[in-house]
Design a protein around this motif. Structure first.
Motif, PDB file in Angstrom:
ATOM      1  N   TRP A  21      19.840 -18.705 -16.377  1.00  0.00           N
ATOM      2  CA  TRP A  21      20.427 -17.718 -15.457  1.00  0.00           C
ATOM      3  C   TRP A  21      20.262 -18.154 -14.006  1.00  0.00           C
ATOM      4  O   TRP A  21      21.176 -17.974 -13.181  1.00  0.00           O
ATOM      5  N   LEU A  22      19.107 -18.747 -13.693  1.00  0.00           N
ATOM      6  CA  LEU A  22      18.878 -19.240 -12.333  1.00  0.00           C
ATOM      7  C   LEU A  22      19.862 -20.346 -11.985  1.00  0.00           C
ATOM      8  O   LEU A  22      20.446 -20.359 -10.889  1.00  0.00           O
ATOM      9  N   THR A  25      23.293 -18.865 -11.423  1.00  0.00           N
ATOM     10  CA  THR A  25      23.323 -18.106 -10.168  1.00  0.00           C
ATOM     11  C   THR A  25      23.395 -19.032  -8.965  1.00  0.00           C
ATOM     12  O   THR A  25      24.181 -18.797  -8.022  1.00  0.00           O
ATOM     13  N   LEU A  26      22.590 -20.079  -8.968  1.00  0.00           N
ATOM     14  CA  LEU A  26      22.613 -21.041  -7.862  1.00  0.00           C
ATOM     15  C   LEU A  26      23.955 -21.748  -7.775  1.00  0.00           C
ATOM     16  O   LEU A  26      24.499 -21.943  -6.677  1.00  0.00           O
ATOM     17  N   LEU A  28      26.809 -20.556  -8.811  1.00  0.00           N
ATOM     18  CA  LEU A  28      27.795 -19.582  -8.347  1.00  0.00           C
ATOM     19  C   LEU A  28      27.684 -19.367  -6.849  1.00  0.00           C
ATOM     20  O   LEU A  28      28.703 -19.329  -6.139  1.00  0.00           O
ATOM     21  N   TYR A  29      26.469 -19.241  -6.349  1.00  0.00           N
ATOM     22  CA  TYR A  29      26.240 -19.005  -4.920  1.00  0.00           C
ATOM     23  C   TYR A  29      26.814 -20.144  -4.073  1.00  0.00           C
ATOM     24  O   TYR A  29      27.551 -19.905  -3.100  1.00  0.00           O
ATOM     25  N   GLY A 116      20.432 -26.300  -8.600  1.00  0.00           N
ATOM     26  CA  GLY A 116      21.351 -25.687  -9.559  1.00  0.00           C
ATOM     27  C   GLY A 116      22.010 -26.725 -10.444  1.00  0.00           C
ATOM     28  O   GLY A 116      22.163 -26.530 -11.655  1.00  0.00           O
TER      29      GLY A 116
END
Length: 216
Positions: A21-22, A25-26, A28-29, A116
């Protein structure tokens, strides 16, 4: 598989799931920042982001691991099925292989983007494979199922070609039919499908060997 081992495996699944998930998320950011700076809409940026097979496979891994970690062992779930976990292992193995052998030299990331990138292309795939090797019951995994696992990458590739024909956007350069033509891309797809089938057969073979060893 005794209770202490089940609890340990669920904890490990939770930790690897959090890393997955991390990583997503990274990615995506940093991706949204890049896409929006180029004038893309939020909707277009999200479609582009989730069109990457890497992201889809890491998302599948994250969901499966989260379900394993939080759902009681007595309850059944699609994402807890040994065949489903094995299929995800195949997909994420191919993701890691293709990226690290073909795509890694093309990118030079730093900071959060680098973190990421390593999570989704190396760390999570390796940990997911280790989890599969050690924690997944393999008695029900067979060669017949391995052919079913090819449907997901097949439909993904069809989607990418259709989307690319409409938008001229391709997530991977070797699928760019606008640049290389459908003949060359079809050859690349054939090679990819052979790789997927090869990994599927390999994991089934490993599963059968582990299962027979445990029964001996």
């Amino acid at each position: 598989m005794g209770r202490p081992y089940v609890k340990t495996y669920r904890i490990c699944a939770g930790i690897i799931g959090l890393l997955a998930w991390l990583g997503i998320t990274l990615q995506l950011y940093t991706a949204l920042q890049s896409y929006l700076s180029k004038g893309r809409t939020i909707e277009g940026a999200l479609v582009e982001f989730f069109s990457f097979f890497t992201i889809q496979c890491n998302l599948l891994a994250a969901i499966s691991l989260t379900v394993i970690a939080i759902m009681p062992t007595s309850k059944q779930s699609f994402f807890k099925m040994p065949g489903v976990i094995t299929a995800i292992t195949v997909y994420i193995s191919v993701v890691s292989l293709v990226y690290n052998l073909v795509l890694r030299p093309l990118y030079h990331f730093t900071g959060l983007t680098k973190l990421g990138d390593e999570l989704v292309h190396l760390i999570v795939p390796v940990l997911y494979i280790i989890y599969w090797l050690t924690a997944v019951l393999k008695k029900s995994i067979n060669f017949k199922a391995s052919f079913k696992w090819l449907w997901y990458p097949f439909f993904y590739l069809v989607y990418i070609l259709i989307r690319g024909a409409l938008s001229n956007l391709y997530p991977y350069f070797f699928l760019n039919a606008g640049k290389f033509g459908y003949g060359k891309v079809s050859l690349n797809i054939t090679v990819l499908m052979i790789v997927f089938l090869g990994f599927s057969m390999l994991y089934v073979l490993i599963a059968r060997l582990i299962s027979s060893t445990n029964q001996a």
